[in-house]
Design a protein around this motif. Structure first.
Motif, PDB file in Angstrom:
ATOM      1  N   LEU A 133       0.824  -1.212   0.000  1.00 42.54           N
ATOM      2  CA  LEU A 133       0.000   0.000   0.000  1.00 42.54           C
ATOM      3  C   LEU A 133       0.856   1.260   0.000  1.00 42.54           C
ATOM      4  CD1 LEU A 133      -2.948  -0.933   2.381  1.00 42.54           C
ATOM      5  CD2 LEU A 133      -3.092  -0.417  -0.046  1.00 42.54           C
ATOM      6  N   GLU A 134       2.048   1.156   0.554  1.00 43.05           N
ATOM      7  CA  GLU A 134       2.972   2.296   0.562  1.00 43.05           C
ATOM      8  C   GLU A 134       3.260   2.751  -0.873  1.00 43.05           C
ATOM      9  OE1 GLU A 134       4.655   5.333   2.112  1.00 43.05           O
ATOM     10  OE2 GLU A 134       4.000   3.765   3.499  1.00 43.05           O
ATOM     11  N   ASN A 135       3.361   1.813  -1.807  1.00 47.67           N
ATOM     12  CA  ASN A 135       3.617   2.155  -3.212  1.00 47.67           C
ATOM     13  C   ASN A 135       2.434   2.871  -3.853  1.00 47.67           C
ATOM     14  OD1 ASN A 135       6.145   0.842  -3.120  1.00 47.67           O
ATOM     15  ND2 ASN A 135       5.158  -1.113  -3.546  1.00 47.67           N
ATOM     16  N   TYR A 136       1.237   2.641  -3.332  1.00 44.23           N
ATOM     17  CA  TYR A 136       0.040   3.238  -3.907  1.00 44.23           C
ATOM     18  C   TYR A 136      -0.470   4.426  -3.102  1.00 44.23           C
ATOM     19  CZ  TYR A 136       0.327  -1.163  -6.368  1.00 44.23           C
ATOM     20  OH  TYR A 136       0.770  -2.224  -7.109  1.00 44.23           O
ATOM     21  N   ARG A 137       0.292   4.858  -2.126  1.00 41.53           N
ATOM     22  CA  ARG A 137      -0.115   5.977  -1.267  1.00 41.53           C
ATOM     23  C   ARG A 137      -0.486   7.228  -2.075  1.00 41.53           C
ATOM     24  NH1 ARG A 137       0.639   7.204   4.204  1.00 41.53           N
ATOM     25  NH2 ARG A 137       1.997   5.399   4.473  1.00 41.53           N
ATOM     26  N   PRO A 138       0.346   7.674  -3.056  1.00 42.14           N
ATOM     27  CA  PRO A 138      -0.028   8.891  -3.799  1.00 42.14           C
ATOM     28  C   PRO A 138      -1.357   8.745  -4.549  1.00 42.14           C
ATOM     29  CG  PRO A 138       2.288   8.358  -4.162  1.00 42.14           C
ATOM     30  CD  PRO A 138       1.684   7.199  -3.429  1.00 42.14           C
ATOM     31  N   MET A 139      -1.588   7.585  -5.148  1.00 42.77           N
ATOM     32  CA  MET A 139      -2.847   7.362  -5.867  1.00 42.77           C
ATOM     33  C   MET A 139      -4.026   7.374  -4.895  1.00 42.77           C
ATOM     34  SD  MET A 139      -4.148   4.002  -8.016  1.00 42.77           S
ATOM     35  CE  MET A 139      -2.500   3.535  -8.325  1.00 42.77           C
ATOM     36  N   LEU A 140      -3.894   6.672  -3.774  1.00 48.15           N
ATOM     37  CA  LEU A 140      -4.954   6.645  -2.762  1.00 48.15           C
ATOM     38  C   LEU A 140      -5.236   8.052  -2.247  1.00 48.15           C
ATOM     39  CD1 LEU A 140      -3.837   3.486  -0.755  1.00 48.15           C
ATOM     40  CD2 LEU A 140      -5.944   3.700  -2.092  1.00 48.15           C
ATOM     41  N   ARG A 141      -4.168   8.777  -1.944  1.00 52.06           N
ATOM     42  CA  ARG A 141      -4.330  10.126  -1.402  1.00 52.06           C
ATOM     43  C   ARG A 141      -5.061  11.028  -2.402  1.00 52.06           C
ATOM     44  NH1 ARG A 141      -3.231  12.431   2.924  1.00 52.06           N
ATOM     45  NH2 ARG A 141      -2.979  14.662   3.065  1.00 52.06           N
ATOM     46  N   ASN A 142      -4.675  10.959  -3.667  1.00 55.16           N
ATOM     47  CA  ASN A 142      -5.307  11.782  -4.701  1.00 55.16           C
ATOM     48  C   ASN A 142      -6.797  11.460  -4.825  1.00 55.16           C
ATOM     49  OD1 ASN A 142      -5.206  13.561  -7.159  1.00 55.16           O
ATOM     50  ND2 ASN A 142      -5.895  11.639  -8.079  1.00 55.16           N
ATOM     51  N   ASP A 143      -7.134  10.183  -4.938  1.00 57.18           N
ATOM     52  CA  ASP A 143      -8.529   9.796  -5.153  1.00 57.18           C
ATOM     53  C   ASP A 143      -9.397  10.071  -3.927  1.00 57.18           C
ATOM     54  OD1 ASP A 143      -7.706   9.033  -7.653  1.00 57.18           O
ATOM     55  OD2 ASP A 143      -7.749   6.884  -7.241  1.00 57.18           O
ATOM     56  N   ILE A 144      -8.853   9.846  -2.745  1.00 55.76           N
ATOM     57  CA  ILE A 144      -9.618  10.106  -1.521  1.00 55.76           C
ATOM     58  C   ILE A 144      -9.819  11.614  -1.337  1.00 55.76           C
ATOM     59  CG2 ILE A 144      -9.590   9.935   1.004  1.00 55.76           C
ATOM     60  CD1 ILE A 144      -8.145   7.189   0.594  1.00 55.76           C
ATOM     61  N   THR A 145      -8.778  12.401  -1.596  1.00 58.75           N
ATOM     62  CA  THR A 145      -8.906  13.858  -1.477  1.00 58.75           C
ATOM     63  C   THR A 145      -9.961  14.390  -2.439  1.00 58.75           C
ATOM     64  OG1 THR A 145      -6.591  14.073  -0.800  1.00 58.75           O
ATOM     65  CG2 THR A 145      -7.657  16.058  -1.626  1.00 58.75           C
ATOM     66  N   ALA A 146      -9.966  13.889  -3.673  1.00 60.82           N
ATOM     67  CA  ALA A 146     -10.964  14.328  -4.659  1.00 60.82           C
ATOM     68  C   ALA A 146     -12.377  14.019  -4.170  1.00 60.82           C
ATOM     69  CB  ALA A 146     -10.701  13.658  -6.000  1.00 60.82           C
ATOM     70  N   MET A 147     -12.558  12.858  -3.568  1.00 65.77           N
ATOM     71  CA  MET A 147     -13.883  12.488  -3.059  1.00 65.77           C
ATOM     72  C   MET A 147     -14.258  13.344  -1.845  1.00 65.77           C
ATOM     73  SD  MET A 147     -15.593  10.624  -0.489  1.00 65.77           S
ATOM     74  CE  MET A 147     -14.272   9.701   0.235  1.00 65.77           C
ATOM     75  N   LEU A 148     -13.307  13.613  -0.957  1.00 68.38           N
ATOM     76  CA  LEU A 148     -13.594  14.413   0.241  1.00 68.38           C
ATOM     77  C   LEU A 148     -14.003  15.844  -0.125  1.00 68.38           C
ATOM     78  CD1 LEU A 148     -10.738  13.270   2.656  1.00 68.38           C
ATOM     79  CD2 LEU A 148     -13.163  12.696   2.810  1.00 68.38           C
ATOM     80  N   ARG A 149     -13.438  16.371  -1.196  1.00 72.06           N
ATOM     81  CA  ARG A 149     -13.738  17.757  -1.594  1.00 72.06           C
ATOM     82  C   ARG A 149     -15.175  17.948  -2.055  1.00 72.06           C
ATOM     83  NH1 ARG A 149      -8.192  19.933  -4.422  1.00 72.06           N
ATOM     84  NH2 ARG A 149      -6.984  19.648  -2.525  1.00 72.06           N
ATOM     85  N   ILE A 150     -15.833  16.886  -2.465  1.00 63.35           N
ATOM     86  CA  ILE A 150     -17.214  17.053  -2.932  1.00 63.35           C
ATOM     87  C   ILE A 150     -18.241  16.714  -1.849  1.00 63.35           C
ATOM     88  CG2 ILE A 150     -16.634  16.707  -5.362  1.00 63.35           C
ATOM     89  CD1 ILE A 150     -17.734  13.845  -5.085  1.00 63.35           C
ATOM     90  N   GLN A 151     -17.780  16.423  -0.640  1.00 66.84           N
ATOM     91  CA  GLN A 151     -18.704  16.147   0.461  1.00 66.84           C
ATOM     92  C   GLN A 151     -19.297  17.454   0.966  1.00 66.84           C
ATOM     93  OE1 GLN A 151     -19.376  12.841   1.174  1.00 66.84           O
ATOM     94  NE2 GLN A 151     -18.073  12.741  -0.636  1.00 66.84           N
ATOM     95  N   THR A 152     -20.480  17.363   1.542  1.00 65.43           N
ATOM     96  CA  THR A 152     -21.109  18.555   2.114  1.00 65.43           C
ATOM     97  C   THR A 152     -21.295  18.350   3.621  1.00 65.43           C
ATOM     98  OG1 THR A 152     -23.348  17.721   1.756  1.00 65.43           O
ATOM     99  CG2 THR A 152     -22.376  19.026  -0.030  1.00 65.43           C
ATOM    100  N   TYR A 153     -21.352  19.448   4.307  1.00 63.42           N
ATOM    101  CA  TYR A 153     -21.545  19.407   5.758  1.00 63.42           C
ATOM    102  C   TYR A 153     -22.850  18.688   6.094  1.00 63.42           C
ATOM    103  CZ  TYR A 153     -22.466  20.964  10.511  1.00 63.42           C
ATOM    104  OH  TYR A 153     -22.751  20.983  11.852  1.00 63.42           O
ATOM    105  N   THR A 154     -23.894  18.965   5.318  1.00 65.21           N
ATOM    106  CA  THR A 154     -25.207  18.365   5.575  1.00 65.21           C
ATOM    107  C   THR A 154     -25.149  16.841   5.510  1.00 65.21           C
ATOM    108  OG1 THR A 154     -26.169  20.315   4.534  1.00 65.21           O
ATOM    109  CG2 THR A 154     -27.628  18.454   4.886  1.00 65.21           C
ATOM    110  N   GLU A 155     -24.445  16.305   4.501  1.00 66.18           N
ATOM    111  CA  GLU A 155     -24.332  14.842   4.368  1.00 66.18           C
ATOM    112  C   GLU A 155     -23.585  14.229   5.547  1.00 66.18           C
ATOM    113  OE1 GLU A 155     -22.217  14.607   0.707  1.00 66.18           O
ATOM    114  OE2 GLU A 155     -24.022  14.457  -0.510  1.00 66.18           O
ATOM    115  N   LEU A 156     -22.479  14.856   5.915  1.00 64.95           N
ATOM    116  CA  LEU A 156     -21.627  14.283   6.954  1.00 64.95           C
ATOM    117  C   LEU A 156     -22.156  14.525   8.358  1.00 64.95           C
ATOM    118  CD1 LEU A 156     -18.085  15.071   5.536  1.00 64.95           C
ATOM    119  CD2 LEU A 156     -19.414  12.966   5.365  1.00 64.95           C
TER     120      LEU A 156
END
Length: 198
Positions: A133-156
């Motif tokens: 997983l250490e080798n895929y850390r940048p990919m995971l971080r990028n995809d998770i960050t992109a998903m987190l940015r579209i979350q709304t306060y109301t949903e969470l």
């Protein structure tokens, strides 16, 4: 008088035939109704139990290769050879965790909170996967960050908002692993070390 007696006996005979015909029609309709009901009951049980299970198993085998998955104690022990193979964990082995650096993102839209800060750990029973997983850390971080940015306060801010977010993160991570020929179900769960909305 003789004519009246003949008419009465003719009426009785024709009345009796009518009742017999009506009874026969009712019996035929009952038999057809029972047959149709039995057919629907049997076909609905096949669709509920065996039919869907067979379709699900066929879909899963097509999705993950021909080999069957072996699960013991809730841990995947073997899986399709089309994926990278890891040594199976020892029975009763403690789970391993892969920690990500904290994520801090702005909420999409307007709401009471402006920032979301989370720190997560992925759980698996495969120590070799934690190293990979250490080798895929940048990919995971990028995809998770992109998903987190579209979350709304109301949903969470819902009662189950944190669990819904964990499920979304796990789904993204599993998709990234599968793209890289790693069996996705080896990654079992996501846990939050920190979950803050400000």
């Amino acid at each position: 008088m003789a004519e009246e007696a003949k008419e009465e006996s003719t009426e009785k005979k024709s009345g009796g035939k009518g009742i017999i015909i009506i009874l026969l029609v009712v019996m035929i309709l009952l038999i057809i109704g029972i047959g149709v009901l039995t057919f629907f009951l049997l076909t609905s049980k096949n669709h509920e139990g065996g039919g869907d299970a067979a379709a699900t198993a066929q879909h899963a085998s097509a999705e993950h290769g021909d080999a069957k998955e072996e699960v013991k104690d809730g841990v995947v022990r073997s899986y399709s050879p089309k994926y990278k193979q890891y040594d199976p964990p020892e029975p009763g082995a403690a789970p391993q965790y892969f920690a990500m650096e904290p994520f801090v993102v702005n909420f999409k839209g307007q709401g009471q909170a402006k920032f979301l800060a989370v720190t997560i750990k992925f759980m698996t029973h495969y120590p070799q996967l934690v190293k990979d997983l250490e080798n895929y850390r940048p990919m995971l971080r990028n995809d998770i960050t992109a998903m987190l940015r579209i979350q709304t306060y109301t949903e969470l801010n819902q009662d189950n908002g944190q669990q819904l977010l964990a499920d979304k993160i796990l789904k993204i991570a599993k998709a990234d692993l599968e793209k890289n020929n790693i069996y996705p179900d080896l990654l079992e769960a996501v846990y939050f070390d920190r979950f803050v909305m400000q």
